[in-house]
Design an enzyme around this catalytic site. Structure first.
Site, PDB file in Angstrom:
ATOM      1  N   ARG A 109     -26.169  -5.205  44.003  1.00  0.00           N
ATOM      2  CA  ARG A 109     -24.894  -4.526  43.719  1.00  0.00           C
ATOM      3  C   ARG A 109     -25.143  -3.113  43.225  1.00  0.00           C
ATOM      4  O   ARG A 109     -24.422  -2.195  43.544  1.00  0.00           O
ATOM      5  CB  ARG A 109     -24.110  -5.316  42.666  1.00  0.00           C
ATOM      6  CG  ARG A 109     -23.262  -6.413  43.256  1.00  0.00           C
ATOM      7  CD  ARG A 109     -22.509  -7.134  42.174  1.00  0.00           C
ATOM      8  NE  ARG A 109     -23.418  -7.685  41.182  1.00  0.00           N
ATOM      9  CZ  ARG A 109     -23.294  -8.870  40.621  1.00  0.00           C
ATOM     10  NH1 ARG A 109     -22.293  -9.646  40.948  1.00  0.00           N
ATOM     11  NH2 ARG A 109     -24.168  -9.303  39.734  1.00  0.00           N
TER      12      ARG A 109
ATOM     13  N   GLU B  20     -35.435 -25.542  48.720  1.00  0.00           N
ATOM     14  CA  GLU B  20     -36.140 -26.281  47.659  1.00  0.00           C
ATOM     15  C   GLU B  20     -35.719 -25.803  46.264  1.00  0.00           C
ATOM     16  O   GLU B  20     -35.588 -26.599  45.323  1.00  0.00           O
ATOM     17  CB  GLU B  20     -37.658 -26.102  47.852  1.00  0.00           C
ATOM     18  CG  GLU B  20     -38.518 -26.921  46.920  1.00  0.00           C
ATOM     19  CD  GLU B  20     -38.373 -28.419  47.112  1.00  0.00           C
ATOM     20  OE1 GLU B  20     -38.839 -28.939  48.124  1.00  0.00           O
ATOM     21  OE2 GLU B  20     -37.772 -29.070  46.239  1.00  0.00           O
TER      22      GLU B  20
ATOM     23  N   VAL C 182     -33.991 -14.610  39.828  1.00  0.00           N
ATOM     24  CA  VAL C 182     -34.836 -15.328  40.801  1.00  0.00           C
ATOM     25  C   VAL C 182     -35.463 -14.346  41.792  1.00  0.00           C
ATOM     26  O   VAL C 182     -36.671 -14.435  42.090  1.00  0.00           O
ATOM     27  CB  VAL C 182     -34.014 -16.410  41.541  1.00  0.00           C
ATOM     28  CG1 VAL C 182     -34.883 -17.123  42.572  1.00  0.00           C
ATOM     29  CG2 VAL C 182     -33.453 -17.425  40.540  1.00  0.00           C
TER      30      VAL C 182
ATOM     31  N   GLY D 245     -30.631 -17.783  25.957  1.00  0.00           N
ATOM     32  CA  GLY D 245     -30.423 -17.381  27.355  1.00  0.00           C
ATOM     33  C   GLY D 245     -30.373 -18.549  28.323  1.00  0.00           C
ATOM     34  O   GLY D 245     -30.322 -18.359  29.536  1.00  0.00           O
TER      35      GLY D 245
ATOM     36  N   LYS E 238     -26.215 -30.401  42.330  1.00  0.00           N
ATOM     37  CA  LYS E 238     -27.598 -30.812  42.650  1.00  0.00           C
ATOM     38  C   LYS E 238     -27.642 -32.288  43.057  1.00  0.00           C
ATOM     39  O   LYS E 238     -28.392 -32.674  43.960  1.00  0.00           O
ATOM     40  CB  LYS E 238     -28.489 -30.537  41.447  1.00  0.00           C
ATOM     41  CG  LYS E 238     -28.622 -29.035  41.135  1.00  0.00           C
ATOM     42  CD  LYS E 238     -29.188 -28.797  39.748  1.00  0.00           C
ATOM     43  CE  LYS E 238     -29.303 -27.313  39.428  1.00  0.00           C
ATOM     44  NZ  LYS E 238     -29.641 -27.039  38.023  1.00  0.00           N
TER      45      LYS E 238
END
Ligand code: NAP
Ligand code: HSE
Length: 436
Positions: free
Chosen positions: A46, A130, A15, A188, A206
């Protein structure tokens, strides 16, 4: 334009990478819309040595996430690292410092959202999320702002793309659950450990977030009754198809008087329901509101750019507010949380039994349903001999009664196995005129 909004990113994976590339390729429009240049000035990861294929300068990367939150040259925090800790501690620190936050972290928001909303309100800064529900689909803002004058009766969501993909392959290609899951992993969609998706945990998080906004109550992930899709079989999907249904993993929240009934489970959904057409890894949310009526929100629930789009949308909002020393709409969690007991929920059920094929078996089974006050609407036998199966569809019944029925069926000598139990949802979503 010489004003700059300086962004500190916590995380730069799927993201975060999407966010960085949207910001760089749309920079002129974003600057015009935000009223300032939105520039990433620090990034915590990381591994600072990883090639991320982004145009961000190497020197802004660090492994010290707290230093990003506390830096003087960071105005806004974008959290796309995921997980509960250290994300919670870092976002709380940002809010204490009066820095607005944008996050995609559904796990965190579902677990401690109401506390974080309150901290942001006290600090008079934005807390925007959002992207935490259904990726690219605008649903937080519609519930928080656009529908603020309405009264939501029911929210039903297909909120997990991985499970929707698996169920679509089972429905359209006749794939087994195992094969469909393996394909989702190869593409994936599903993780090596798929539990969060197939077990319904992701959808429950959610659903909790949407429930808080739609019903004005603090709802946490632990409040959501949850079942996953691990037990759904090709037979269940075939029966659903014969009866005019598809099987979907649904997050459902509706009013029962002053209480909230909230759950996630796989269910038969009529093919005529707007959500039945939501295929592959797409997500959608159906909202039934008293004045607005039926609304559908549809789109990509995951992926770098779709999720990045929602994060950047929030970032522009937050930037506009910062420039005006304002903050966006708050959550209105003004009602005491009151959860409707799951045992009192009423719906129809589909029950599949493996039985001995001999006289009196159907009568034994029917008696067991009757003893627990569950009325049978339809019944038929598939196969015979050693592989006889009874398929039953009930009328509306209490969840608690159905559970007692299933426990008793499992003890009935003629019943070899209770192979499946799934709820059957109605086309009409108002709590009054559900199922016949
Ligand atoms: P990801 O690809 O695993 O990226 C996580 C990033 O955070 C990586 O850059 C990682 O650094 C960094 N990170 C993790 N722990 C850290 C720590 N303790 N200190 C510093 N950096 C740390 O995850 P993602 O898929 O982008 O998901 C991020 C968030 O978005 C999650 O909350 C997820 O639920 C949410 N979300 C994801 C999607 C999606 O499609 N992926 C959709 C909606 C919402 P390294 O790169 O060095 O490992
Ligand atoms: N794993 C999620 C899904 C995406 O399959 O929809 C992130 O929320």
């Amino acid at each position: 334009m010489d004003r700059v909004i300086r962004v500190g990113m916590l995380g730069c994976g799927t993201v975060g990478g999407g966010v960085a590339s949207i910001l760089s390729r749309g920079s002129a429009d974003i600057t015009a819309r935000a009223g300032a240049e939105v520039r990433v000035t620090r990034v915590a990861v990381r591994d600072t040595g990883k090639d991320r294929g982004l145009s961000l300068p190497a020197e802004i990367f660090t492994t010290d996430a707290r230093s990003v939150v506390e830096a003087d040259d960071v105005d806004v925090i974008v959290e796309v690292m995921g997980g509960r800790q250290p994300a919670s501690e870092l976002l709380r620190r940002a809010l204490e410092l009066g820095k607005p936050v944008v996050t995609a972290n559904k796990e965190l928001v579902a677990h401690e959202g109401p506390e974080l909303y309150a901290m942001a309100r006290t600090a008079r800064v934005d807390f925007a999320y959002e992207a935490a529900v259904a990726g690219a689909i605008p649903i937080i803002k519609p519930l928080k702002e656009s529908l603020a004058g309405d009264r939501v009766r029911r929210v039903v969501g297909i909120l997990n793309g991985t499970t929707n993909y698996i169920l679509t392959r089972m429905t359209e290609d006749g794939a087994s659950y195992g094969d469909a899951l393996a394909e989702a992993q190869r593409l994936g969609y599903a993780e090596a450990d798929p539990t969060a998706d197939v077990g319904g945990h992701d959808a429950a998080a959610k659903t909790a977030i949407l429930s808080s906004l739609a019903f004005d109550m603090a709802v946490h992930d632990r409040d959501v009754f949850r079942e996953g899709i691990e037990g759904v079989t090709a037979t269940d999907i075939g029966v659903a198809d014969r009866l005019g249904y598809v099987v979907k993993l649904l997050g459902i929240a509706h009013r029962e008087g002053d209480a909230l009934a909230v759950r996630v489970y796989p269910a038969f959904l009529p093919k005529t329901h707007p959500l039945a057409a939501v295929r592959d890894s797409f997500n959608a949310i159906y909202v039934d509101a008293e004045a607005a009526g039926e609304l559908m929100f549809y789109g990509r629930g995951a992926g770098a750019l779709p999720t990045g789009s929602a994060v950047v949308g929030d970032l522009i909002d937050v930037s506009r507010n910062l420039l005006q020393t304002a903050r966006g709409a708050s959550e209105s969690i003004h009602r005491p949380t009151s959860l409707f007991p799951v045992d009192e929920l009423q719906t129809q059920y589909y029950v599949l039994l493996e039985v001995a094929d001999r006289p009196g078996v159907l009568a034994d089974v029917a008696r067991t349903f009757g003893r627990h006050d569950v009325s049978i609407a339809q019944v038929w036998q598939d196969g015979g001999g050693e592989s006889a199966r009874l398929v039953l569809i009930t009328h509306r019944a209490r969840e608690g009664s159905l559970r007692d029925t299933v426990e008793a069926l499992a003890e009935t000598p003629a019943v070899r196995k209770v192979a499946s139990v799934l709820r059957v949802e109605a086309r009409r979503c108002s709590t009054r005129n559900v199922n016949p």
